[in-house]
Design an enzyme around this catalytic site. Structure first.
Site, mmCIF file in Angstrom:
data_model
loop_
_atom_site.group_PDB
_atom_site.id
_atom_site.type_symbol
_atom_site.label_atom_id
_atom_site.label_comp_id
_atom_site.label_asym_id
_atom_site.label_seq_id
_atom_site.Cartn_x
_atom_site.Cartn_y
_atom_site.Cartn_z
ATOM 1 N N ASN A 81 47.801 35.514 46.902
ATOM 2 C CA ASN A 81 48.340 35.827 48.038
ATOM 3 C C ASN A 81 49.171 37.032 47.846
ATOM 4 O OD1 ASN A 81 47.063 33.739 49.276
ATOM 5 N ND2 ASN A 81 48.635 32.406 49.351
ATOM 6 N N ASN A 187 41.819 38.715 48.306
ATOM 7 C CA ASN A 187 42.032 37.291 48.127
ATOM 8 C C ASN A 187 42.066 36.586 49.619
ATOM 9 O OD1 ASN A 187 43.067 35.008 46.178
ATOM 10 N ND2 ASN A 187 44.747 35.412 47.695
ATOM 11 N N GLU A 188 41.521 35.443 49.553
ATOM 12 C CA GLU A 188 41.879 34.419 50.864
ATOM 13 C C GLU A 188 41.897 35.397 52.126
ATOM 14 O OE1 GLU A 188 44.369 31.330 49.741
ATOM 15 O OE2 GLU A 188 42.964 30.694 48.144
ATOM 16 N N TYR A 254 41.559 23.416 45.759
ATOM 17 C CA TYR A 254 42.467 22.742 45.059
ATOM 18 C C TYR A 254 42.206 21.283 45.726
ATOM 19 C CZ TYR A 254 44.931 26.982 43.951
ATOM 20 O OH TYR A 254 45.147 28.246 43.369
ATOM 21 N N GLU A 303 40.019 30.180 41.603
ATOM 22 C CA GLU A 303 41.231 29.341 41.902
ATOM 23 C C GLU A 303 40.651 27.855 41.986
ATOM 24 O OE1 GLU A 303 44.235 30.405 44.502
ATOM 25 O OE2 GLU A 303 44.033 32.452 44.394
#
Ligand code: AHR
Length: 504
Positions: A81, A187-188, A254, A303
């Site tokens: 992030n 990213n994301e 995650y 990740e």
């Protein structure tokens, strides 16, 4: 791939390994790391100037020496992030001229004392003595960053001609290009926590335009698309639109639960995600009529780990204190990557130091958390090829996290979660996680050689951990002559390793 048959209670469990049945190559990039400007990962983790444990460049020597044992092939940087508001030019040149900036992902202040050149130098030190260097993998700023900035970053890292950014790199003391091959297109970007969150339609358009320009500058780049968890309409859409422009598709997951069985089975949801993503990739190739000779887009699982953000919040440094249960969950994660190696081009544990990490620093040294041991064993031994394996045994069929996982497990989650490999020198490694908190399992092993080296990771109970500075969860090495049944103790990871002998 591992197949499974559920046995009735009382029947003898069996694991059969066939080292002649090589299923798919395991990409060495599977054992990648990740360092983000977050919490104490960079500052106080890998970079700690003034600490007696650091070298003249400010790099923690104890961290480098420990990470060398993991034989990490690639490290992702600088976020995460964090990258959504990062301007890389502010982290190069004389340190006294680098501006301090408010940082909007983790709400800290970025001093810019560690930037691109320091990251590359750190990788050089980490690569010393290795046959192949540790590859840099840079994530581009798709938040407040511009395409011009991204192009300049590639030119700064890889430029060999007489051009402005390549010359600035030379002026900053780095005559040779860094040859950064791996670049992520954001990213994301889908997340509502992102600075400049995007819709899938807007992202796909932008990713294609950036990919086009980046490839014009450097056709050798490996470009990585920003996916979600591999099972969403975002993944479906961006793969469909961008499949012809990228080399890998990134996904993040995650897992975590306070309930031991939910905790250790949760990584099986990532296995399902990999299978779904692989199908979405195939579907996009069919729909876009991609030439069959073009190599398939691989999955970049950049990740993954055990992390509960409520337990260890990101803006407080995400310093998870890992237990034996978490170590077994990480071992199941790694079994997933081995079993699904056909689809995995890269995977990066998030993260490599201090932040949701197997390795923690204090001012006076390091602590190897429980999850360190599965990572080290897999990186050391589970390489080469995934081989065929069959497990017959009991299974857990209770509630899972996420709940949907339970409905996909069929016969349940085997108590013994297994993967097996054979390497170029003919060594076979069999990784077995006994997730059961109470029962040891005596197992008949077929296809196993003589002179077996046995590596075991366990501890007193599933809540044991190492953050008190003691190695309550550690690694033991033994040997076994390969005869009779083998006992996989409760709550343990065992890796058996032997030299394959083929007859017939
Ligand atoms: O690894 C920690 C954070 O988790 C990363 O910055 C972000 O990409 C993810 O949400």
């Amino acid at each position: 791939m591992t197949t499974f048959t559920k046995l009735a209670a009382g029947e003898t469990p069996l694991i059969e390994v066939d080292a002649r049945k090589k299923l798919s190559k395991i990409d060495p990039m599977t054992y990648g790391g990740f360092t983000e400007h977050m919490g104490r990962c960079i500052y106080g983790g890998i970079y700690d100037p003034g600490n007696p444990l650091s070298d003249s460049k400010g790099f923690r020597k104890d961290v480098i020496s420990a990470l060398k044992d993991l034989d990490i092939p690639v490290i992702r940087y600088p976020g995460g992030n964090f990258v959504a508001t990062y301007h890389w030019q502010e982290g190069i040149g004389p340190r006294e001229d680098r501006p301090k900036r408010p940082e909007l992902a983790w709400l800290g202040v970025e001093s810019n004392q560690f930037g691109t050149d320091e990251f590359m130098q750190w990788l050089d030190v980490l690569s010393e003595g290795k046959e192949q260097r540790v590859e840099p993998y840079i994530c581009l700023n798709f938040g407040t960053g511009t395409l011009d900035e991204a192009l300049a970053w590639v030119e700064y890292c890889n430029g060999m001609r007489d051009t402005y950014w390549a010359n600035l790199r030379r002026k900053n003391g780095h005559p040779e290009p860094y040859n950064v091959k791996y670049w992520a297109l954001g990213n994301e970007v889908w997340g509502d926590w992102q600075v400049l969150q995007m819709t899938k339609e807007d992202y796909a358009k932008k990713a294609i335009q950036w990919a086009k320009a980046l490839r014009l500058l450097d056709p050798s780049l490996c470009l990585i698309l920003c996916g979600q968890d591999g099972q969403s309409s975002w993944d479906h859409y961006v793969l469909h639109e961008c499949i012809g422009w990228v080399d890998m598709h990134s996904i993040h997951i995650y897992t975590a639960s306070e309930d031991h069985m939910k905790n250790v089975t949760a990584p099986l949801s990532a296995e399902r995600s990999i299978e779904i993503t692989a199908s979405l990739i195939d579907l996009a190739r069919i729909e876009k009529k991609i030439a069959p000779t073009k190599p398939p887009v691989k999955i970049c699982f950049d990740e993954w780990n055990v992390w509960d953000p409520e337990r260890a919040p990101g803006d407080k440094g995400a310093e998870e204190s890992y237990t034996l249960s978490d170590a077994l969950a990480v071992a199941v994660w790694l079994n997933v990557f081995v079993r699904q190696s056909k689809y995995i081009g890269m995977a990066n544990i998030a993260q490599s130091v201090n932040v949701i990490s197997p390795l923690m620093t204090t001012k006076d040294g390091i602590i190897k958390q429980s999850i360190w041991w599965p990572l080290q064993l897999f990186s050391q031994f589970m390489r080469g090829w995934t081989i065929a394996c069959h497990v017959s045994g009991g299974a857990y069929d209770g509630p899972t996290q996420p709940a949907w996982l339970q409905g996909t497990l069929g016969e349940g989650a085997p108590w013994l979660d297994v993967s097996a490999t054979v390497d170029d020198k003919g060594y076979v490694s069999l990784a077995v996680v006994n997730t059961n908190e109470i029962d040891d399992f005596q197992v008949e092993l077929k296809g196993v050689g003589k002179n077996v080296t046995v590596y075991k990771v366990s501890g007193e109970g599933v809540t044991s951990g190492n953050m008190d500075g003691k190695e309550n969860v550690g690694l033991k090495e033994e040997s076994w002559d390969g005869t009779g049944k083998f006992t996989f103790p409760k709550h343990s990871l065992t890796v058996l390793r032997w030299k394959a002998v083929y007859s017939g």
